[in-house]
Enzyme design. Structure first.
Site, PDB file in Angstrom:
ATOM      1  N   GLU A  59       0.842  -1.208   0.000  1.00 22.76           N
ATOM      2  CA  GLU A  59       0.000   0.000   0.000  1.00 22.76           C
ATOM      3  C   GLU A  59       0.873   1.252   0.000  1.00 22.76           C
ATOM      4  O   GLU A  59       1.733   1.449   0.863  1.00 22.76           O
ATOM      5  CB  GLU A  59      -0.964   0.024   1.196  1.00 22.76           C
ATOM      6  CG  GLU A  59      -1.881   1.250   1.113  1.00 22.76           C
ATOM      7  CD  GLU A  59      -3.146   1.152   1.934  1.00 22.76           C
ATOM      8  OE1 GLU A  59      -3.489   0.054   2.419  1.00 22.76           O
ATOM      9  OE2 GLU A  59      -3.800   2.203   2.093  1.00 22.76           O
ATOM     10  N   ASP A 111       9.100   7.205   1.873  1.00 17.22           N
ATOM     11  CA  ASP A 111       8.655   7.146   0.481  1.00 17.22           C
ATOM     12  C   ASP A 111       8.379   5.714   0.010  1.00 17.22           C
ATOM     13  O   ASP A 111       9.253   4.848   0.104  1.00 17.22           O
ATOM     14  CB  ASP A 111       9.775   7.773  -0.371  1.00 17.22           C
ATOM     15  CG  ASP A 111       9.419   7.866  -1.837  1.00 17.22           C
ATOM     16  OD1 ASP A 111       8.279   7.530  -2.208  1.00 17.22           O
ATOM     17  OD2 ASP A 111      10.290   8.287  -2.615  1.00 17.22           O
ATOM     18  N   ASP A 133      -2.529  12.089  -2.893  1.00 18.55           N
ATOM     19  CA  ASP A 133      -2.594  13.554  -2.873  1.00 18.55           C
ATOM     20  C   ASP A 133      -2.926  14.039  -4.277  1.00 18.55           C
ATOM     21  O   ASP A 133      -2.247  13.664  -5.241  1.00 18.55           O
ATOM     22  CB  ASP A 133      -1.247  14.119  -2.417  1.00 18.55           C
ATOM     23  CG  ASP A 133      -0.988  13.816  -0.935  1.00 18.55           C
ATOM     24  OD1 ASP A 133      -1.964  13.782  -0.162  1.00 18.55           O
ATOM     25  OD2 ASP A 133       0.178  13.609  -0.571  1.00 18.55           O
ATOM     26  N   ASP A 169     -11.305  10.694  -4.601  1.00 18.11           N
ATOM     27  CA  ASP A 169     -12.511  11.504  -4.432  1.00 18.11           C
ATOM     28  C   ASP A 169     -12.325  12.836  -5.136  1.00 18.11           C
ATOM     29  O   ASP A 169     -13.111  13.753  -4.938  1.00 18.11           O
ATOM     30  CB  ASP A 169     -12.807  11.742  -2.946  1.00 18.11           C
ATOM     31  CG  ASP A 169     -11.625  12.382  -2.243  1.00 18.11           C
ATOM     32  OD1 ASP A 169     -11.619  13.600  -2.083  1.00 18.11           O
ATOM     33  OD2 ASP A 169     -10.695  11.640  -1.874  1.00 18.11           O
ATOM     34  N   THR A 207     -11.548   4.220   3.713  1.00 20.57           N
ATOM     35  CA  THR A 207     -10.395   4.828   4.382  1.00 20.57           C
ATOM     36  C   THR A 207     -10.846   6.151   5.018  1.00 20.57           C
ATOM     37  O   THR A 207     -11.954   6.624   4.778  1.00 20.57           O
ATOM     38  CB  THR A 207      -9.248   5.128   3.403  1.00 20.57           C
ATOM     39  OG1 THR A 207      -9.664   6.176   2.529  1.00 20.57           O
ATOM     40  CG2 THR A 207      -8.841   3.899   2.613  1.00 20.57           C
ATOM     41  N   ARG A 208      -9.938   6.736   5.779  1.00 21.30           N
ATOM     42  CA  ARG A 208     -10.245   7.996   6.439  1.00 21.30           C
ATOM     43  C   ARG A 208     -10.580   9.085   5.413  1.00 21.30           C
ATOM     44  O   ARG A 208     -11.523   9.851   5.578  1.00 21.30           O
ATOM     45  CB  ARG A 208      -9.026   8.423   7.260  1.00 21.30           C
ATOM     46  CG  ARG A 208      -9.354   9.408   8.330  1.00 21.30           C
ATOM     47  CD  ARG A 208      -8.109   9.857   9.023  1.00 21.30           C
ATOM     48  NE  ARG A 208      -7.571   8.848   9.917  1.00 21.30           N
ATOM     49  CZ  ARG A 208      -6.531   9.065  10.715  1.00 21.30           C
ATOM     50  NH1 ARG A 208      -5.923  10.224  10.727  1.00 21.30           N
ATOM     51  NH2 ARG A 208      -6.086   8.125  11.510  1.00 21.30           N
ATOM     52  N   TYR A 209      -9.814   9.126   4.343  1.00 23.52           N
ATOM     53  CA  TYR A 209     -10.055  10.156   3.325  1.00 23.52           C
ATOM     54  C   TYR A 209     -11.344   9.902   2.558  1.00 23.52           C
ATOM     55  O   TYR A 209     -12.019  10.838   2.158  1.00 23.52           O
ATOM     56  CB  TYR A 209      -8.861  10.276   2.381  1.00 23.52           C
ATOM     57  CG  TYR A 209      -7.862  11.270   2.902  1.00 23.52           C
ATOM     58  CD1 TYR A 209      -6.971  10.904   3.911  1.00 23.52           C
ATOM     59  CD2 TYR A 209      -7.849  12.591   2.465  1.00 23.52           C
ATOM     60  CE1 TYR A 209      -6.079  11.818   4.450  1.00 23.52           C
ATOM     61  CE2 TYR A 209      -6.965  13.512   2.994  1.00 23.52           C
ATOM     62  CZ  TYR A 209      -6.088  13.120   3.974  1.00 23.52           C
ATOM     63  OH  TYR A 209      -5.208  14.033   4.510  1.00 23.52           O
ATOM     64  N   GLU A 210     -11.674   8.635   2.389  1.00 21.35           N
ATOM     65  CA  GLU A 210     -12.941   8.357   1.721  1.00 21.35           C
ATOM     66  C   GLU A 210     -14.099   8.817   2.603  1.00 21.35           C
ATOM     67  O   GLU A 210     -15.042   9.458   2.130  1.00 21.35           O
ATOM     68  CB  GLU A 210     -13.074   6.865   1.405  1.00 21.35           C
ATOM     69  CG  GLU A 210     -14.436   6.591   0.802  1.00 21.35           C
ATOM     70  CD  GLU A 210     -14.683   5.155   0.400  1.00 21.35           C
ATOM     71  OE1 GLU A 210     -13.739   4.356   0.396  1.00 21.35           O
ATOM     72  OE2 GLU A 210     -15.845   4.862   0.075  1.00 21.35           O
TER      73      GLU A 210
HETATM   74  C1  LIG Z   1      -4.770  12.125   0.890  1.00 20.73           C
HETATM   75  S1  LIG Z   1      -3.814  11.062   1.873  1.00 20.73           S
HETATM   76  C2  LIG Z   1      -4.678   9.507   1.790  1.00 20.73           C
HETATM   77  C3  LIG Z   1      -4.328   8.569   2.904  1.00 20.73           C
HETATM   78  C4  LIG Z   1      -5.025   7.198   2.881  1.00 20.73           C
HETATM   79  N1  LIG Z   1      -4.610   6.416   1.735  1.00 20.73           N
HETATM   80  C5  LIG Z   1      -6.522   7.341   2.913  1.00 20.73           C
HETATM   81  O1  LIG Z   1      -7.167   7.021   1.899  1.00 20.73           O
HETATM   82  O2  LIG Z   1      -7.061   7.751   3.948  1.00 20.73           O
HETATM   83  C6  LIG Z   1      -2.414  10.759   0.830  1.00 20.73           C
HETATM   84  C7  LIG Z   1      -1.281  10.091   1.575  1.00 20.73           C
HETATM   85  O3  LIG Z   1      -0.214   9.770   0.687  1.00 20.73           O
HETATM   86  C8  LIG Z   1       0.984   9.939   1.396  1.00 20.73           C
HETATM   87  N2  LIG Z   1       2.095  10.051   0.433  1.00 20.73           N
HETATM   88  C9  LIG Z   1       2.426  11.092  -0.358  1.00 20.73           C
HETATM   89  N3  LIG Z   1       3.531  10.825  -1.068  1.00 20.73           N
HETATM   90  C10 LIG Z   1       3.907   9.552  -0.719  1.00 20.73           C
HETATM   91  C11 LIG Z   1       4.996   8.710  -1.106  1.00 20.73           C
HETATM   92  N4  LIG Z   1       5.906   9.088  -1.992  1.00 20.73           N
HETATM   93  N5  LIG Z   1       5.083   7.489  -0.529  1.00 20.73           N
HETATM   94  C12 LIG Z   1       4.161   7.094   0.383  1.00 20.73           C
HETATM   95  N6  LIG Z   1       3.120   7.846   0.770  1.00 20.73           N
HETATM   96  C13 LIG Z   1       2.995   9.064   0.237  1.00 20.73           C
HETATM   97  C14 LIG Z   1       0.732  11.197   2.219  1.00 20.73           C
HETATM   98  O4  LIG Z   1       1.616  11.317   3.314  1.00 20.73           O
HETATM   99  C15 LIG Z   1      -0.701  10.998   2.651  1.00 20.73           C
HETATM  100  O5  LIG Z   1      -0.818  10.330   3.891  1.00 20.73           O
END
Ligand SMILES: C[S@@+](CC[C@H](N)C(=O)[O-])C[C@H]1O[C@@H](n2cnc3c(N)ncnc32)[C@H](O)[C@@H]1O
Length: 228
Positions: A59, A111, A133, A169, A207-210
């Site tokens: 993931e 990362d 993001d 979303d 998920t939290r964001y969903e």
């Molecule tokens: C909008 S959040 C969504 C989090 C989760 N997947 C959810 O649906 O609730 C996007 C996540 O991607 C992570 N992220 C951004 N760039 C990343 C990278 N290169 N590797 C791993 N995670 C990354 C951010 O830190 C953030 O927690």
């Protein structure tokens, strides 16, 4: 030509720290994280991470870890690797691991792409990218995970027939993803009817964001692609 996207930019965008950790969370980071961290360097595979050749799931950006924990609980014989640079998210994921007694989860605080590239080719059964993001401005489009560089990497690490799941979303990201993915011959979109991408598929927890998107009245789109 250099592809200007996250795999070639070699830079992490977004925040890595939020609210200060509570004492219990800091303890989990200190004690539990080292026990299930992906090693910092060198090649990694099912054997080095889990001691055997079990099916692997990865993931990217697990946020609070609720999806990762749900899937790991559902499939205890499979191995789950998650990467997330946001420390509070890692702490939240560790809480799920502890509370659900999950022995099949490995985490990387950082990362995802740097871990992905150390895995053997064709070694993953599933890759998840949920609510990445969005980087809605056109000039930031190169920062989106859905870009040729990261997708080439994901494609190379998925086993033939493996599945890539993407949820978003964000309407701009949704259109962008459909456009970028439609150009690829190495992924087959599994949707046959609109219901297949408008309704959350089974085994795909919210998920939290969903949840946040739904609360705020936004649509969510679910994409499943099979690696050819
Ligand atoms: C909008 S959040 C969504 C989090 C989760 N997947 C959810 O649906 O609730 C996007 C996540 O991607 C992570 N992220 C951004 N760039 C990343 C990278 N290169 N590797 C791993 N995670 C990354 C951010 O830190 C953030 O927690």
């Amino acid at each position: 030509m250099t592809v200007r996207d996250p795999t070639t930019l070699r830079r992490l965008y977004g925040r890595s720290k939020g609210r200060p950790l509570r004492v219990g969370q800091a303890e989990l980071i200190e004690r539990l994280l080292p026990q299930l961290s992906v090693p910092d360097e060198g090649p990694i595979d099912g054997r080095t991470l889990f001691g055997d050749r079990r099916p692997l799931h990865f993931e990217i950006g697990f946020g609070g870890g609720e999806h990762l924990a749900y899937r790991a609980d559902l499939l205890p014989d499979h191995g789950f690797i998650g990467a997330e640079p946001f420390l509070n998210g890692v702490a939240a994921a560790l809480m799920h691991v502890r509370d659900r007694h999950l022995a099949n989860v490995r985490l990387h605080h950082g990362d995802a792409l740097q871990v992905l590239e150390r895995l053997p080719d064709s070694s993953l059964r599933f890759v998840y990218l949920l609510h990445p993001d969005p980087w809605p401005k056109a000039r930031h489009a190169k920062r989106r995970m859905i870009n040729p560089g990261p997708l080439d990497l994901i494609a190379s690490k998925l086993e033939p027939g493996g599945e890539f799941r993407l949820g978003t979303d964000d309407p701009v990201y949704c259109r962008w993803a459909m456009m970028v993915m439609s150009r690829r011959t190495d992924f087959e979109w599994l949707a046959e009817t609109p219901g297949d991408f408008l309704v959350r598929p089974g085994g795909w927890p919210e998920t939290r964001y969903e949840a946040k998107a739904r609360r705020e009245g936004r649509e969510v789109w679910y994409f499943r692609y099979r690696r050819a």
